[in-house]
Design an enzyme around this catalytic site. Structure first.
Site, PDB file in Angstrom:
ATOM      1  NE  ARG A 119      36.674  43.658  38.723  1.00 44.15           N
ATOM      2  CZ  ARG A 119      35.617  43.298  37.987  1.00 44.15           C
ATOM      3  NH1 ARG A 119      34.613  44.133  37.791  1.00 44.15           N
ATOM      4  NH2 ARG A 119      35.548  42.090  37.487  1.00 44.15           N
ATOM      5  CB  SER A 141      42.773  41.097  40.192  1.00 47.31           C
ATOM      6  OG  SER A 141      42.112  39.921  39.814  1.00 47.31           O
ATOM      7  CD  GLU A 159      40.449  44.447  40.272  1.00 47.53           C
ATOM      8  OE1 GLU A 159      40.782  44.076  39.129  1.00 47.53           O
ATOM      9  OE2 GLU A 159      39.653  43.810  40.990  1.00 47.53           O
TER      10      GLU A 159
HETATM   11  C1  LIG Z   1      40.456  36.194  47.565  1.00 51.98           C
HETATM   12  C2  LIG Z   1      39.920  37.430  46.879  1.00 51.98           C
HETATM   13  C3  LIG Z   1      39.195  37.302  45.711  1.00 51.98           C
HETATM   14  C4  LIG Z   1      38.678  38.447  45.075  1.00 51.98           C
HETATM   15  N1  LIG Z   1      37.978  38.284  43.908  1.00 51.98           N
HETATM   16  C5  LIG Z   1      37.442  39.365  43.325  1.00 51.98           C
HETATM   17  C6  LIG Z   1      36.678  39.220  42.117  1.00 51.98           C
HETATM   18  O1  LIG Z   1      36.488  38.143  41.600  1.00 51.98           O
HETATM   19  N2  LIG Z   1      36.153  40.344  41.565  1.00 51.98           N
HETATM   20  C7  LIG Z   1      36.326  41.577  42.116  1.00 51.98           C
HETATM   21  O2  LIG Z   1      35.796  42.565  41.581  1.00 51.98           O
HETATM   22  N3  LIG Z   1      37.064  41.743  43.238  1.00 51.98           N
HETATM   23  C8  LIG Z   1      37.619  40.673  43.854  1.00 51.98           C
HETATM   24  N4  LIG Z   1      38.363  40.831  44.995  1.00 51.98           N
HETATM   25  C9  LIG Z   1      38.630  42.189  45.509  1.00 51.98           C
HETATM   26  C10 LIG Z   1      37.635  42.704  46.553  1.00 51.98           C
HETATM   27  O3  LIG Z   1      37.041  41.653  47.287  1.00 51.98           O
HETATM   28  C11 LIG Z   1      36.549  43.573  45.909  1.00 51.98           C
HETATM   29  O4  LIG Z   1      37.098  44.705  45.259  1.00 51.98           O
HETATM   30  C12 LIG Z   1      35.530  44.041  46.948  1.00 51.98           C
HETATM   31  O5  LIG Z   1      34.472  44.666  46.296  1.00 51.98           O
HETATM   32  C13 LIG Z   1      36.140  45.035  47.946  1.00 51.98           C
HETATM   33  O6  LIG Z   1      35.219  45.206  49.015  1.00 51.98           O
HETATM   34  P1  LIG Z   1      35.740  45.603  50.469  1.00 51.98           P
HETATM   35  O7  LIG Z   1      34.552  45.822  51.312  1.00 51.98           O
HETATM   36  O8  LIG Z   1      36.740  44.634  50.958  1.00 51.98           O
HETATM   37  O9  LIG Z   1      36.447  46.994  50.115  1.00 51.98           O
HETATM   38  P2  LIG Z   1      37.659  47.689  50.860  1.00 51.98           P
HETATM   39  O10 LIG Z   1      38.941  47.035  50.484  1.00 51.98           O
HETATM   40  O11 LIG Z   1      37.360  47.836  52.293  1.00 51.98           O
HETATM   41  O12 LIG Z   1      37.582  49.116  50.145  1.00 51.98           O
HETATM   42  C14 LIG Z   1      37.809  49.230  48.748  1.00 51.98           C
HETATM   43  C15 LIG Z   1      37.532  50.658  48.317  1.00 51.98           C
HETATM   44  O13 LIG Z   1      36.142  50.937  48.506  1.00 51.98           O
HETATM   45  C16 LIG Z   1      35.973  52.101  49.315  1.00 51.98           C
HETATM   46  N5  LIG Z   1      34.792  51.899  50.151  1.00 51.98           N
HETATM   47  C17 LIG Z   1      34.522  50.862  50.980  1.00 51.98           C
HETATM   48  N6  LIG Z   1      33.329  51.049  51.583  1.00 51.98           N
HETATM   49  C18 LIG Z   1      32.859  52.226  51.146  1.00 51.98           C
HETATM   50  C19 LIG Z   1      31.670  52.963  51.418  1.00 51.98           C
HETATM   51  N7  LIG Z   1      30.750  52.548  52.286  1.00 51.98           N
HETATM   52  N8  LIG Z   1      31.489  54.154  50.776  1.00 51.98           N
HETATM   53  C20 LIG Z   1      32.421  54.617  49.904  1.00 51.98           C
HETATM   54  N9  LIG Z   1      33.569  53.959  49.610  1.00 51.98           N
HETATM   55  C21 LIG Z   1      33.778  52.770  50.226  1.00 51.98           C
HETATM   56  C22 LIG Z   1      37.239  52.180  50.165  1.00 51.98           C
HETATM   57  O14 LIG Z   1      37.495  53.496  50.624  1.00 51.98           O
HETATM   58  C23 LIG Z   1      38.288  51.679  49.171  1.00 51.98           C
HETATM   59  O15 LIG Z   1      38.751  52.725  48.334  1.00 51.98           O
HETATM   60  C24 LIG Z   1      38.892  39.724  45.640  1.00 51.98           C
HETATM   61  C25 LIG Z   1      39.634  39.837  46.824  1.00 51.98           C
HETATM   62  C26 LIG Z   1      40.139  38.708  47.439  1.00 51.98           C
HETATM   63  C27 LIG Z   1      40.924  38.860  48.727  1.00 51.98           C
END
Ligand SMILES: Cc1cc2nc3c(=O)[nH]c(=O)nc-3n(C[C@H](O)[C@H](O)[C@H](O)COP(=O)(O)OP(=O)(O)OC[C@H]3O[C@@H](n4cnc5c(N)ncnc54)[C@H](O)[C@@H]3O)c2cc1C
Length: 303
Positions: free
Chosen positions: A172, A221, A291
């Site tokens: 992660r 998580s 996380e």
């Molecule tokens: C229902 C649910 C289930 C989930 N299941 C999982 C799972 O099974 N496994 C898992 O790993 N995660 C899971 N997640 C967490 C999440 O979906 C992941 O971590 C996902 O990768 C986050 O992507 P995001 O675009 O929403 O990131 P955001 O929340 O928008 O950003 C997360 C981080 O990434 C950075 N970031 C975003 N875009 C960029 C970019 N272009 N350049 C540099 N930095 C950037 C942001 O600044 C921030 O620090 C889950 C979440 C939910 C709500």
């Protein structure tokens, strides 16, 4: 600020002032960001980053906001929203080119249609390419690092390519050079059996709906799994399943998920996180690491 807004609008980006981040993030908590700026294409994105780089204002890039909790006092400066940067292209050679705001689930659906295997890990992860690479998102025995081949990033005014071998990934977390913003990525998949891929994805999704509170607002998580026990099991053993503060509680279905059961504040969520961390350390000597990313103007305790 108004001069900056004009300059941003001149680039062509959409600007929203005092945007409530509880509408942006999946946990539905958090105060307003001074500005949320949405570029319409990669060219605008890069010009925006160049402009922000030259200002003193703090800024942060967010994808879907599915791993982010914003403090109740909101975010000072600019949130750059990537949701419109969502182009996906699949080649004959089983390569996938995707822009940073492309949703992982959409890529998965496109790869299934193309009969490609390798992206099944992303079933049910509601994030984007940028958030996924930043977090090294993973599930079902796979992680994004397993399929990413090249990551293109904006770095101090230039867009450069980083090969998979140049990026250190861990559980992660990815170690991109400081200040990098992911603009797009190339993934390398393999030809597979479409029916088998569909079957695995269906199984993964069914397992999620049996074991995770997917019908309620949550942010995935909360804690990373410590070395010797799953965070959910530990929290369950410590009695946190169903334990709530204000409108937030640890899910009865899966103790490593905090759900917004209606009207939760970020303070409620953060108090729950702190309580769980304290208890894990006091009772079991385990340091729980979040996380989920917590950002914005810090608030301590409840209002
Ligand atoms: C229902 C649910 C289930 C989930 N299941 C999982 C799972 O099974 N496994 C898992 O790993 N995660 C899971 N997640 C967490 C999440 O979906 C992941 O971590 C996902 O990768 C986050 O992507 P995001 O675009 O929403 O990131 P955001 O929340 O928008 O950003 C997360 C981080 O990434 C950075 N970031 C975003 N875009 C960029 C970019 N272009 N350049 C540099 N930095 C950037 C942001 O600044 C921030 O620090 C889950 C979440 C939910 C709500």
């Amino acid at each position: 600020m108004s001069r900056l807004v004009c300059e941003i609008e001149n680039i062509g980006c959409e600007v929203e002032q005092k945007y409530p981040m509880n509408k942006y993030t999946s946990l539905r908590v958090g105060g307003a960001a001074d500005l949320v700026v949405t570029p319409n294409n990669i060219d605008e994105f890069i010009r925006l980053l160049d402009l922000l780089h030259k200002t003193d204002l703090p800024w942060v890039v967010l994808g879907a906001g599915s791993n982010t909790v914003v403090y109740d006092n909101g975010i000072e400066g600019v949130v750059v929203c990537t949701r419109k940067l969502k182009d996906i292209r699949i080649t004959e050679e089983s390569k996938v080119f995707a822009e940073t705001g492309a949703v992982l689930g959409t890529i998965l659906n496109r790869t299934i249609k193309a009969g490609l295997t390798g992206f099944e890990f992303a079933a049910g992860i509601p994030g984007t390419v940028g958030g996924g690479i930043f977090m090294n998102a993973g599930a079902n025995g796979g992680e994004i690092k397993d399929v990413v081949e090249t990551v293109r990033v904006w770095h101090e005014g230039r867009e450069i390519s980083l090969k998979r071998s140049e990026i250190e990934f861990e559980y992660r977390k990815s170690h991109l050079p400081p200040g990098c913003v992911i603009t797009r990525a190339e993934f390398s998949l393999k030809k597979g059996d479409k029916e088998e891929i569909e079957r695995s994805v269906k199984e993964y999704m069914e397992k999620r709906s049996r074991t995770q509170p997917i019908k309620m607002s949550n942010t995935g998580s909360i804690f990373k799994n410590p070395p010797d026990i799953a965070a959910g099991k530990l929290l369950d053993e410590l009695g946190f399943k169903g334990f709530g503060i204000g409108g937030a509680k640890f899910s009865e279905m899966h103790a490593n998920f905090i759900v917004n059961s209606g009207g939760a504040s970020a303070s409620d969520v953060i108090e729950l996180i702190e309580a769980a961390k304290r208890e894990a350390l006091d009772k079991r000597g385990i340091h729980l690491e979040t996380e989920v990313r917590i950002i914005g103007r810090e608030t301590i305790g409840r209002d």
